[in-house]
Design a protein around this motif. Structure first.
Motif, PDB file in Angstrom:
ATOM      1  N   ALA A 284     -13.361  20.703 -29.099  1.00  0.00           N
ATOM      2  CA  ALA A 284     -13.597  19.758 -28.076  1.00  0.00           C
ATOM      3  C   ALA A 284     -14.343  20.411 -26.925  1.00  0.00           C
ATOM      4  O   ALA A 284     -13.846  21.681 -26.713  1.00  0.00           O
ATOM      5  N   LEU A 285     -15.173  19.847 -26.076  1.00  0.00           N
ATOM      6  CA  LEU A 285     -15.806  20.387 -24.978  1.00  0.00           C
ATOM      7  C   LEU A 285     -15.596  19.161 -23.921  1.00  0.00           C
ATOM      8  O   LEU A 285     -16.307  18.087 -23.975  1.00  0.00           O
ATOM      9  N   LEU A 286     -15.157  19.695 -22.759  1.00  0.00           N
ATOM     10  CA  LEU A 286     -14.847  18.895 -21.624  1.00  0.00           C
ATOM     11  C   LEU A 286     -15.432  19.503 -20.356  1.00  0.00           C
ATOM     12  O   LEU A 286     -15.064  20.494 -20.016  1.00  0.00           O
ATOM     13  N   ALA A 287     -16.210  18.730 -19.708  1.00  0.00           N
ATOM     14  CA  ALA A 287     -16.766  19.184 -18.494  1.00  0.00           C
ATOM     15  C   ALA A 287     -16.851  18.186 -17.404  1.00  0.00           C
ATOM     16  O   ALA A 287     -16.913  16.921 -17.871  1.00  0.00           O
ATOM     17  N   HIS A 288     -16.769  18.568 -16.208  1.00  0.00           N
ATOM     18  CA  HIS A 288     -16.837  17.967 -15.058  1.00  0.00           C
ATOM     19  C   HIS A 288     -17.745  18.650 -13.730  1.00  0.00           C
ATOM     20  O   HIS A 288     -17.647  19.717 -13.760  1.00  0.00           O
ATOM     21  N   ASN A 335     -19.131  13.484 -15.901  1.00  0.00           N
ATOM     22  CA  ASN A 335     -17.825  13.644 -16.758  1.00  0.00           C
ATOM     23  C   ASN A 335     -18.375  13.692 -18.361  1.00  0.00           C
ATOM     24  O   ASN A 335     -19.121  12.737 -18.691  1.00  0.00           O
ATOM     25  N   ASP A 336     -18.253  14.665 -18.923  1.00  0.00           N
ATOM     26  CA  ASP A 336     -18.644  15.006 -20.231  1.00  0.00           C
ATOM     27  C   ASP A 336     -17.651  15.324 -21.217  1.00  0.00           C
ATOM     28  O   ASP A 336     -17.136  16.234 -21.021  1.00  0.00           O
ATOM     29  N   VAL A 337     -17.806  14.589 -22.350  1.00  0.00           N
ATOM     30  CA  VAL A 337     -16.658  15.046 -23.386  1.00  0.00           C
ATOM     31  C   VAL A 337     -17.346  14.945 -24.819  1.00  0.00           C
ATOM     32  O   VAL A 337     -17.984  14.081 -25.066  1.00  0.00           O
ATOM     33  N   HIS A 338     -16.962  16.058 -25.616  1.00  0.00           N
ATOM     34  CA  HIS A 338     -17.455  15.882 -26.663  1.00  0.00           C
ATOM     35  C   HIS A 338     -16.418  16.234 -27.988  1.00  0.00           C
ATOM     36  O   HIS A 338     -15.663  17.543 -27.804  1.00  0.00           O
ATOM     37  N   TRP A 339     -15.895  15.769 -28.795  1.00  0.00           N
ATOM     38  CA  TRP A 339     -14.495  15.991 -29.551  1.00  0.00           C
ATOM     39  C   TRP A 339     -15.327  15.757 -31.041  1.00  0.00           C
ATOM     40  O   TRP A 339     -15.885  14.855 -31.473  1.00  0.00           O
TER      41      TRP A 339
END
Length: 798
Positions: A284-288, A335-339
């Protein structure tokens, strides 16, 4: 491409190789054996562009660059775009200050093609696109959302690969392999430009642990950087101050430079053995991030559509709020998310399987402060929420790999096949009503909407989707010990425009165990996205002659007005890729490759010419011009990539030289779009990027310290002057930058790294375009124009 130049570059590369080999052959046999032992280590297995499990960088059928975590760490920036721009010769990224959303989501190109013609993978799976539609509507993945400290290596396939991976893989593929190494690492970094601005502080943490065959790595990053400014005071601002000494006009009234930025990124990468050959894997990659940039300054003496008194608002004037004018502040919150999660295993020794599901989402909220909706008069706020753009992608993959053993062949034929389902959704959320309201003051000519960038209206808001189904077959056959053939075929059906089938043929012939010829031919495509198919937008700009604001609208191709003006349904861009090259390696530490390529693209994506709004047509947003997306645009891109590496020993120390060179030229073949029919636009398109780019580096490593010297070279390029007649173009000469870095191991667990990028503080020629607005260096420059940058970081490992 100039054939003589290609021949000269190729000949020079081979002459250099021969000279190095001949010179090195003078070593004694004992020295040669020592060097071979240290440098001829097994090459890393690559997973990009091939589905064979034991391919190395040397024996792939197409060129693949591999960059280790040490290569990535050698670049100061934590923005993956900047890292690749310094490591990959044909990769160019621009800053584009004051360019709406592109100042936050920077466009990057591989081989001079569109940003969305390069496919981005993470651990071999497709990474989602950004929600931003940039220049000419390009919607690409935002690499800045991926933390560099979590990367184990990067593989860059420099070849068309749509037949293997689907849409977007026209220029090539960037595959980011996440780290899974046990241990703990903490890094603190500080950097600052020589001008005293752009201070940046960053903290990075990662912890990996293993138990049996199971591995988990968690990571986190936090960064804050101050803005930069390479700006002069505007001439009209100087005149305003002279005419109104009672005012305090800011100097400068608007800033050209990097935005103020804060970002945080967290995530994990894991794999668990469930018994036997079955493995559960997930990441998982989460970015703000929050970022703010200046917009164009509004002059109270000339901005008559903002500064105007009338009986509609008796006794009210914008001067009561902004007596010295104002520069709207444009902000971006992402807000970015990749799972992803999957299972892989084997049905037998010959047949492997892999299934996975992933979800990606990029959401961008825009806001505007220090602004006004003049048409609302005293009821207008000075800060606005402009709305949200969201890109969502859901993928299901099923992949199978079969090693077919044939009696006639010494090695098995590799058969890979599989299927994919992808769902894309694009959403537009409306902003504050005041951000797009047309108030009563519009009747007497006062500007409607939030000044600087109108918000997304309720008529622009919506949700649109697209599904696609794909099936592929990929074969690699070792015809003999020296000769390998590859073939791939992919069928894909899209709900919005139909189906497409693409193929690829590739071959490699080993003349000797250390020298091979390789080549490929493929067809490719890039499918229009739901955002490109359905949305419309509004943009404000400033006329560089009159210094007056204008408002342009981009309509969707399904809008009745766009259809009346000639808009047609969008279809995929299509490509034909041809490449031919050689690759070599020696036991004496010398390796490299030379690859020629030819890419023909048809139905390229762009915006149409601008049209005046027809008389009698409703124009509530007060557009001064309108356009729409179109496919009418064909090009040919030809070039050469030269990569060389020489690693040798000086006693027990290592000395490594690396050369990477790219020559790339794109020409417009025809079409009906503004790029094809307007000679000025055509010149800018063909010459907007350097045709040559190169990097030469030397790294010296000892047991306790290391040093790196790097020269970055950019060829000449052309920009617009903003003039309608006379000198329409400005040519910028070649630039080279010299970087130095060093590191010292304080203890086996602690290290200090320090360096200077652009040691000699070099700047390009000053730009004519937009100089009237205080800009000094072109915002379209293919390199950083902020001067010398100094940095230091401290790392501790446990």
């Amino acid at each position: 491409m100039n054939i003589k130049r290609s021949q000269i570059a190729s000949a020079a590369a081979f002459c250099a190789c021969n000279a190095l080999i001949n010179a090195h052959a003078q070593n004694t046999s004992a020295q040669a054996a020592q060097i071979a032992s240290a440098t001829d280590t097994p090459q890393a297995v690559v997973v990009t562009g091939t589905r064979v499990s034991n391919r190395t960088q040397f024996d792939t059928l197409a060129p693949v660059d591999v960059f280790s975590r040490e290569d990535i760490a050698s670049v100061e920036s934590s923005d993956l775009n900047d890292v690749l721009a310094q490591l990959v010769p044909s990769y160019v990224v621009q800053r584009l200050p004051m360019a709406d959303g592109q100042v936050f989501v920077r466009p990057a190109t591989l081989r001079g093609l569109s940003p969305d013609q390069t496919l981005v993978l993470v651990n071999g799976r497709r990474f989602h696109r950004s929600a931003l539609l940039g220049s000419r509507g390009a919607q690409a993945a935002d690499l800045a959302q991926i933390p560099t400290s979590a990367i184990k290596r990067i593989e860059v396939l420099r070849d068309g690969a749509s037949a293997q991976y689907g849409s977007d893989a026209i220029a090539g593929v960037i595959n980011i392999i996440l780290d899974d190494t046990p241990g703990t690492e903490i890094t603190a970094q500080h950097s600052q430009y020589g001008e005293g601005d752009g201070k940046s502080n960053e903290v990075r943490f990662k912890h990996g642990f293993a138990f049996g065959d199971n591995r988990v790595l968690v990571f986190a990053e936090a960064m804050q950087s101050d803005p930069t400014s390479r700006t002069r005071q505007r001439v009209d601002a100087i005149a305003l101050q002279a005419a109104h000494p009672e005012l305090k006009v800011p100097n400068p009234v608007q800033r050209w430079g990097q935005p103020d930025l804060k970002s945080q990124r967290i995530g994990y990468n894991s794999s668990f053995n469930l018994g036997g050959e079955t493995v559960l894997y997930s990441y998982a990659l989460l970015a703000h991030s929050d970022s703010t940039s200046d917009f164009n300054w509004r002059n109270p003496d000339t901005s008559t559509t903002v500064y105007k008194t009338s009986t509609v608002f008796p006794g009210w004037d914008v001067r009561s709020i902004y007596p010295a004018g104002f520069s709207p502040q444009y902000s971006n919150e992402q807000n970015d998310v990749h799972w992803l999660a999957g299972l892989r295993g084997r049905f037998s020794d010959e047949l492997a399987w892999d299934v996975s599901a992933s979800y990606g989402r990029n959401a961008i909220d825009y806001s505007m402060s220090n602004s006004i909706n003049a048409s609302m008069g005293p009821l207008s706020p000075t800060a606005f929420y402009l709305g949200r753009l969201t890109q969502e992608e859901k993928l299901l993959n099923a992949n199978f790999n079969y090693e077919w053993r044939m009696a006639a062949l010494a090695q098995p034929v590799n058969l890979a096949f599989g299927a994919e389902f992808r769902n894309e959704t694009y959403k537009v959320r409306a902003g504050d009503v005041a951000s797009y309201t047309v108030g009563p003051g519009a009747a007497i000519g006062l500007d409607a909407n939030s000044n600087g960038a109108p918000g997304f209206s309720d008529r622009q808001a919506g949700k649109w989707g697209q599904d696609s189904y794909a099936a592929y077959l990929d074969v690699e056959a070792p015809v003999s010990k020296s000769f390998t053939l590859g073939a791939a075929l992919r069928y894909e059906n899209f709900s919005e425009f139909g189906n497409t089938t693409n193929g690829k043929l590739s071959a490699r012939y080993a003349v000797t165990p250390d020298f091979a010829i390789r080549g490929s031919y493929s067809t490719g495509f890039r499918a229009p996205t739901p955002g490109q198919l359905n949305t419309n937008s509004t943009t404000q700009g400033l006329d560089t002659k009159t210094l007056l604001v204008f408002t342009s609208g981009r309509l969707s191709n399904t809008d009745p007005l766009a259809i009346a003006l000639g808009a047609k349904p969008l279809k995929p861009e299509e490509s034909k890729n041809l490449s031919l090259g050689v690759t070599w390696k020696t036991a004496l530490g010398l390796s490299g490759s030379v690859d020629f390529y030819d890419i023909k693209l048809s139905d390229r994506f762009s915006t149409s010419a601008s049209f005046a709004v027809p008389a009698g047509v409703a124009n509530p947003l007060r557009y001064t011009s309108i356009n729409y997306f179109t496919n009418d645009f064909d090009t040919t891109t030809r070039g050469i990539d030269v990569v060389g590496n020489y690693l040798t020993l000086l006693g027990r120390d290592k000395l490594n030289f690396t050369l990477a060179y790219n020559y790339n030229r794109t020409t417009v073949d025809g079409g009906r779009s503004s790029v094809a029919t307007n000679s000025s636009q055509r010149t800018i398109f063909e010459e907007r990027l350097p045709r040559q780019k190169a990097t030469l580096s030397a790294a010296y490593d000892t047991t306790s310290w290391a040093a790196l010297a790097r020269v970055r070279y950019y060829g000449a390029w052309t920009d617009s002057t903003g003039n309608a007649t006379g000198d329409i173009f400005q040519r910028f000469g070649a630039m080279h930058f010299f970087d130095l870095a060093g590191s010292y191991k304080i203890t086996p667990k602690q290290s200090l790294r320090f360096g200077i990028d652009n040691v000699f503080n070099k700047y390009p020629d000053e730009a004519v375009f937009q100089a009237s607005r205080g800009l000094i260096y072109s915002r379209n420059a293919p390199y950083d124009t902020d001067g010398r940058n100094l940095y230091i970081d401290y790392t501790v490992k446990f």
